[in-house]
Write an enzyme that holds these catalytic residues in place. Structure first.
Site, PDB file in Angstrom:
ATOM      1  CG  ASP A  29      41.462  46.763  44.303  1.00 21.15           C
ATOM      2  OD1 ASP A  29      42.091  46.696  43.224  1.00 21.15           O
ATOM      3  OD2 ASP A  29      40.295  47.207  44.393  1.00 21.15           O
ATOM      4  CG  ASN A  31      42.819  47.506  39.312  1.00 24.00           C
ATOM      5  OD1 ASN A  31      42.484  46.990  40.385  1.00 24.00           O
ATOM      6  ND2 ASN A  31      42.653  46.902  38.155  1.00 24.00           N
ATOM      7  CG  ASP A  33      39.504  45.505  40.088  1.00 19.34           C
ATOM      8  OD1 ASP A  33      39.993  45.411  41.238  1.00 19.34           O
ATOM      9  OD2 ASP A  33      39.876  44.787  39.149  1.00 19.34           O
ATOM     10  CG  ASP A  37      45.651  44.687  41.790  1.00 17.35           C
ATOM     11  OD1 ASP A  37      46.646  45.050  42.441  1.00 17.35           O
ATOM     12  OD2 ASP A  37      44.623  45.400  41.655  1.00 17.35           O
ATOM     13  CG  ASP A 106      48.467  27.109  44.572  1.00 20.52           C
ATOM     14  OD1 ASP A 106      48.378  25.905  44.302  1.00 20.52           O
ATOM     15  OD2 ASP A 106      47.963  27.627  45.588  1.00 20.52           O
ATOM     16  CG  ASP A 207      45.191  22.588  44.286  1.00 23.44           C
ATOM     17  OD1 ASP A 207      44.971  23.152  45.365  1.00 23.44           O
ATOM     18  OD2 ASP A 207      44.295  22.076  43.580  1.00 23.44           O
ATOM     19  CD  GLU A 264      45.594  20.989  49.054  1.00 24.32           C
ATOM     20  OE1 GLU A 264      44.702  21.437  49.759  1.00 24.32           O
ATOM     21  OE2 GLU A 264      45.436  20.756  47.847  1.00 24.32           O
ATOM     22  CG  HIS A 337      43.496  28.948  50.135  1.00 32.22           C
ATOM     23  ND1 HIS A 337      44.650  28.228  50.369  1.00 32.22           N
ATOM     24  CD2 HIS A 337      42.842  28.310  49.131  1.00 32.22           C
ATOM     25  CE1 HIS A 337      44.685  27.202  49.532  1.00 32.22           C
ATOM     26  NE2 HIS A 337      43.607  27.227  48.771  1.00 32.22           N
ATOM     27  CG  ASP A 338      41.629  25.151  50.956  1.00 28.96           C
ATOM     28  OD1 ASP A 338      40.977  25.947  50.248  1.00 28.96           O
ATOM     29  OD2 ASP A 338      42.456  24.345  50.487  1.00 28.96           O
TER      30      ASP A 338
END
Ligand code: TEU
Length: 571
Positions: A29, A31, A33, A37, A106, A207, A264, A337-338
């Site tokens: 990150d 910035n 928040d 990013d 992706d 995907d 995928e 990520h899955d």
């Protein structure tokens, strides 16, 4: 597009690189928040370069309401403001290319977000031409068009407000499926792809691509659960006729196969991989799910299928055999990520230490093709210790939990079981340092940081004896012989040695033996003949650069300590 710089000694960049997947929300990150990013990614490019990475796959960064964290796109040509701007993206491409790092985007082409203007137009305009962009059917006797089950739970049909019609969604109801039967939609998607290629993107991870074709009969199925619903399986996954769409996609979207593509695509039927990949296939490569999803055969995180090292061995060898026959590029991976973190899948109930945390990393790294590393894997990040459902973010975690309860689990068991396999385990913020919020951000991130960050982080991994250093050595070794490791011959070895997963990689004049002890018992493998070997790397000795200059030694057996993995050069 491919240029001369991308082809060195007839080796394509995807045959000579190691790739790294970034989940942008959780990487860095900039910035403050609480969400990662693009500027955060840019600031970490030197880290990736030093690691030895040649290509980065970015999970979606397009405009999105983030119901499925970007896998629900509301504008295919915009960057979501939480990640930054198009200028930031252009800067990322520019800076990455300067460091010889390719950017792989992706592509989510099976569905859009319900917030996309195409779908919004459908909702507000009865005459909308975009009705043809989605799969919309009349109700039958006032009810849903059929009893198909969504992959994210419940019916796959959702009613259009103030109408008698329903739209289809394989995933969540906020992800309406696109109607690939419509040539106008397909052309629009190819324009989008080409637009990104023109921006300097070097490849795509595509995907859920095997869901784009749906059997057009849309008939009711025999229920597979008490709710009367049924999973349509091959009526919407690798359905008959999908090849026509994929062929066109390659021709018009991927410049006849000139950009790198990794699909995928789960459940590709055995023996059909060669249709998908290889010289005449639709893609450069396909992510294989066979040994990554061995534990979720029924798709239920709360009811995992038991497997042992021998089952894993069989699945890995089978997958390598299929890749070899297909002629496609392998893309070995053990995290994304899955998935949960790999130790929790391959070593459940084992007290983790350096050796058992590294043995699988060495095991998969020399399989055929271009290995992918998932962020945090290179520092040994672990599953999160979930204490309550409030800590989760992922839509499917809540669905799995609900399902677990409906199958009779109590709340505690449901939490433990779902928590063990949850996708959010891989999505907790990257652990950069021992500072508050792990150096990911200065504020509370969108998903909690794993409390082990004080111990497990990039800074604490700077020493010689670290998983990060082992990865650097692994990458150097992998890249020292692209010829053999990308496309060389693959053969299983010592198949009868229980809990040992071993294989050779070779060309006409070189042979490597990778031998991994997946147990805590020491092993001694007696060889048929005296053999000259040189240890290049093991998780007990990973000074590859020093080792490669050593003399060969003659041995009669190979000894392995607890969870030891060795890479040997055979003379
Ligand atoms: O995943 C597609 C897919 O098949 C998933 O259902 C996968 O099997 C599951 O996540 C395993 O738990 C892709 C993306 O990788 C995933 O993050 C998205 O949620 C999904 O598509 C919808 O776009």
């Amino acid at each position: 597009m491919q240029n001369n710089k991308d082809m060195i000694n007839n080796v394509k960049w995807w045959e000579s690189s190691v790739a790294y997947q970034i989940y942008p929300r959780s990487f860095q990150d900039s910035n403050n928040d609480g969400v990662g990013d693009l500027q955060g990614i840019i600031s970490r490019l030197p880290y990736l370069k030093e690691l030895g990475i040649g290509a980065v796959w970015l999970s979606p960064i397009y405009k999105s309401p983030m119901v499925d964290n970007g896998y629900d796109i509301s504008d295919y040509r915009k960057i979501d403001e939480i990640f930054g701007s198009m200028d930031d993206f252009d800067e990322l491409i520019h800076r990455a290319n300067k460091l010889d790092i390719k950017i792989i985007m992706d592509l989510v082409l099976n569905h859009s977000s319900d917030q996309h203007y195409w779908f919004q137009d459908v909702l507000t305009n009865p005459e909308s031409k975009y009705k043809e962009y989605y799969i919309i059917k009349n109700s039958i006797n006032g009810d849903k068009p059929n009893n198909w089950r969504s992959l994210f739970g419940g019916s796959a049909w959702e009613k259009l407000p103030n109408s008698d019609e329903y739209y289809l969604h394989v995933f969540s109801k906020e992800q309406p499926d696109l109607n690939w039967e419509n040539p106008e939609l397909r052309q629009e998607l190819y324009r989008i792809i080409n637009w990104w290629i023109d921006k300097g993107v070097s490849g795509f991870r595509i995907d859920a691509i095997n869901y784009i074709k749906k059997d057009q009969s849309f008939f009711n199925l025999e229920a597979d659960g008490p709710d009367g619903l049924a999973m349509p399986k091959d009526l919407w996954c690798n359905a008959e006729g999908i090849d026509v769409f994929l062929k066109e996609l390659k021709e018009f979207g991927f410049h006849k196969g000139k950009v790198f593509t990794v699909a995928e695509a789960n459940n590709v039927r055995p023996g059909e991989l060669n249709i998908f990949v290889g010289e005449n296939g639709f893609f450069t490569s396909v992510f294989d799910f066979s040994y990554m999803d061995m534990d979720v055969k029924d798709g239920r995180w709360f009811d995992l299928t038991y497997f042992n090292n021998e089952d894993l061995k069989k699945a890995v060898f089978n997958s390598e055999k299929e890749i070899k026959i297909s002629g496609g590029l392998g893309v070995p991976y053990i995290e994304n990520h899955d998935q949960n973190r790999h130790q929790s899948k391959f070593l459940p109930n084992v007290k983790l230490d350096f050796y058992n945390k590294t043995v699988f990393n060495i095991m998969y790294f020399f399989l055929q093709g271009m290995p992918f590393i998932y962020q945090g894997q290179e520092i040994g990040m672990e599953n999160y210790p979930w204490k309550s459902m409030d800590e989760f973010n992922d839509v499917s975690a809540f669905d799995q939990y609900k399902n677990a309860i409906s199958f009779g689990l109590n709340e505690y068991d449901a939490l433990v079981k779902v928590g063990n396999r949850a996708r959010d385990n891989a999505r907790t913020p990257m652990q950069w340092s021992a500072e508050e919020f792990a150096g990911f951000s200065t504020v509370q991130p969108w998903l909690n940081v794993n409390p082990n960050y004080k111990k497990i982080n990039v800074e604490s991994e700077q020493g010689k004896h670290s998983i990060l250093n082992l990865f650097k050595q692994l990458i150097k070794l992998r890249k020292s012989d692209n010829h053999v490791f990308a496309r060389g011959d693959f053969k299983p070895a010592f198949i009868n040695e229980t809990d040992v997963l071993a294989y050779t990689r070779s060309s006409s004049d070189k042979k490597y033996l990778i031998v991994c002890n997946l147990s805590n018992e020491e092993k001694s493998i007696v060889l048929d003949t005296k053999t000259k070997v040189k240890l290049l790397l093991s998780n007990y000795d990973y000074e590859f650069e020093k080792n490669r200059n050593k003399e060969f030694e003659t041995v009669e057996k190979i000894s392995l300590l607890s969870y030891e993995a060795k890479v040997l050069l055979i003379n």
